[in-house]
Design an enzyme around this catalytic site. Structure first.
Site, PDB file in Angstrom:
ATOM      1  N   ASP A 122       0.830  -1.214   0.000  1.00 44.56           N
ATOM      2  CA  ASP A 122       0.000   0.000   0.000  1.00 44.56           C
ATOM      3  C   ASP A 122       0.864   1.263   0.000  1.00 44.56           C
ATOM      4  OD1 ASP A 122      -2.334   1.456   0.009  1.00 44.56           O
ATOM      5  OD2 ASP A 122      -2.547   1.406   2.191  1.00 44.56           O
ATOM      6  N   HIS A 154       2.567   3.309  -9.041  1.00 42.93           N
ATOM      7  CA  HIS A 154       2.406   1.867  -9.266  1.00 42.93           C
ATOM      8  C   HIS A 154       3.636   1.299  -9.983  1.00 42.93           C
ATOM      9  CE1 HIS A 154      -1.546   1.964  -7.638  1.00 42.93           C
ATOM     10  NE2 HIS A 154      -2.077   2.661  -8.619  1.00 42.93           N
ATOM     11  N   LEU A 200      10.965 -20.590  -4.300  1.00 42.02           N
ATOM     12  CA  LEU A 200       9.911 -19.733  -3.748  1.00 42.02           C
ATOM     13  C   LEU A 200       8.613 -19.875  -4.545  1.00 42.02           C
ATOM     14  CD1 LEU A 200       9.102 -17.193  -1.958  1.00 42.02           C
ATOM     15  CD2 LEU A 200       9.806 -15.813  -3.924  1.00 42.02           C
TER      16      LEU A 200
HETATM   17  C1  FPP Z   1      -1.998   0.087  -3.362  1.00 40.36           C
HETATM   18  O1  FPP Z   1      -1.526   1.407  -3.394  1.00 40.36           O
HETATM   19  C2  FPP Z   1      -1.435  -0.693  -4.470  1.00 40.36           C
HETATM   20  C3  FPP Z   1      -2.179  -1.274  -5.448  1.00 40.36           C
HETATM   21  C4  FPP Z   1      -3.636  -1.194  -5.514  1.00 40.36           C
HETATM   22  C5  FPP Z   1      -1.550  -1.997  -6.568  1.00 40.36           C
HETATM   23  C6  FPP Z   1      -0.278  -2.693  -6.246  1.00 40.36           C
HETATM   24  C7  FPP Z   1       0.420  -3.082  -7.498  1.00 40.36           C
HETATM   25  C8  FPP Z   1       1.766  -3.089  -7.657  1.00 40.36           C
HETATM   26  C9  FPP Z   1       2.709  -2.771  -6.586  1.00 40.36           C
HETATM   27  C10 FPP Z   1       2.405  -3.474  -8.924  1.00 40.36           C
HETATM   28  C11 FPP Z   1       1.627  -4.453  -9.730  1.00 40.36           C
HETATM   29  C12 FPP Z   1       2.068  -5.823  -9.580  1.00 40.36           C
HETATM   30  C13 FPP Z   1       1.595  -6.825 -10.381  1.00 40.36           C
HETATM   31  C14 FPP Z   1       2.163  -8.181 -10.287  1.00 40.36           C
HETATM   32  C15 FPP Z   1       0.528  -6.581 -11.343  1.00 40.36           C
HETATM   33  P1  FPP Z   1      -2.586   2.578  -3.479  1.00 40.36           P
HETATM   34  O2  FPP Z   1      -2.766   2.925  -4.914  1.00 40.36           O
HETATM   35  O3  FPP Z   1      -3.849   2.188  -2.782  1.00 40.36           O
HETATM   36  O4  FPP Z   1      -1.847   3.711  -2.715  1.00 40.36           O
HETATM   37  P2  FPP Z   1      -2.517   4.882  -1.874  1.00 40.36           P
HETATM   38  O5  FPP Z   1      -3.211   4.255  -0.700  1.00 40.36           O
HETATM   39  O6  FPP Z   1      -1.349   5.699  -1.461  1.00 40.36           O
HETATM   40  O7  FPP Z   1      -3.453   5.611  -2.800  1.00 40.36           O
END
Ligand code: FPP
Length: 266
Positions: A28, A45, A139
């Site tokens: 997150d 992202h 893994l």
């Molecule tokens: C949450 O941060 C993150 C996500 C919803 C997506 C996580 C995805 C990746 C790290 C890369 C993708 C990986 C693959 C394998 C497809 P947020 O956007 O909710 O952050 P915020 O709370 O600061 O808005």
């Protein structure tokens, strides 16, 4: 500030005991990381993808059995279309640019989450990753994509209800073990440690059933700042926890003071 790779060496795996078998990560903070830099969320992202590579590297270094990452939740559909499209494009990118190397490194990829509702092409890619790496025994990287813990438990309940309706199962045989057998990856050990970055302290529908006894570590760093050393610190924190699974420590296995004499009953 870009998250520079850490120069400090990781400890040898034997220096941290016990190590968890299975670690789950709620990645997150991508959006906030980007906003803090005046960047679009998509770049958060993208930087998150780099952090994911560091997490996998550390998981391999420490010889963990399973790493489950929350890549796209069943609730993430409520984000703007452009962001959902970007997350899907990152998944495509991950498959094209990372999976061959993961395969060379003996990583097995498994996918959990609902396939219904995903574009056919994405389902095909996910199945391709699973098939390519199916024989690997290093893994296991579990990608939770279109995943929700409540949805997973509801699907297990539906499957069991169907077995009851068909006369193949008695209602009294619906036990926690029976539910666990119907989850998406029933053969995997339950997570011992759940890490969430970004400062929030909640599970957000991630591995709800499986995490009943997981140790939770909440980190203030945004996910794009996560690196091998952060992972090591979380593992050290885990190693210092005392897991009792609802029981007590063996050294406390003595009668409660005064209990037998005062009540007169066992
Ligand atoms: C949450 O941060 C993150 C996500 C919803 C997506 C996580 C995805 C990746 C790290 C890369 C993708 C990986 C693959 C394998 C497809 P947020 O956007 O909710 O952050 P915020 O709370 O600061 O808005």
């Amino acid at each position: 500030m870009p998250s520079a790779p850490e120069k400090q060496e990781l400890l040898p795996p034997a220096a941290i005991a016990p190590l968890p078998r299975h670690v789950g990560i709620i990645m997150d903070g991508n959006g906030r990381w980007a906003r803090a830099r005046g960047l679009p969320r998509s770049l958060g992202h993208r930087a998150g993808m780099q952090a994911l590579r560091r997490a996998v590297k550390a998981a391999r270094h420490f010889g963990l059995e399973v790493l489950t990452i929350y890549s796209f939740s069943a609730e993430n559909w409520s984000r703007p279309r452009s962001e959902v499209d970007y997350l899907f494009s990152l998944l495509r990118h991950f498959v094209r640019s990372d999976v061959a190397e993961l395969h060379r490194n003996n990583v097995r990829i498994r996918i959990i989450g609902e396939r219904d509702g995903l574009p056919e092409e994405i389902i095909g890619l996910l199945e391709q990753c699973e098939a390519l790496t199916a024989e690997n025994d290093g893994l296991t990287l579990v990608v939770a994509f279109n995943y929700g813990g409540r949805q997973e438990v509801a699907a297990a309940a539906r499957a069991l209800a169907q077995e009851v309706a068909e006369g193949r199962l008695a209602p009294e045989d619906i036990t926690p073990q029976a539910i666990a057998r119907h989850l998406h990856a029933p053969d995997l050990p339950e997570p011992d440690l759940l890490i969430r970055t970004g400062g929030e302290q909640r599970l957000s529908n991630f591995l709800l059933w499986q995490s009943a006894y997981a140790e939770l570590v909440f980190l203030p760093q945004y996910w794009p700042d996560f690196n091998e050393l952060t992972f090591q610190q979380a593992l050290q924190e885990y190693a210092g926890r005392e897991r009792r699974f609802g029981g007590i420590k063996p050294c406390e296995d003595k009668p409660l003071q005064g209990a037998a004499s005062s009540s007169g009953s066992a």
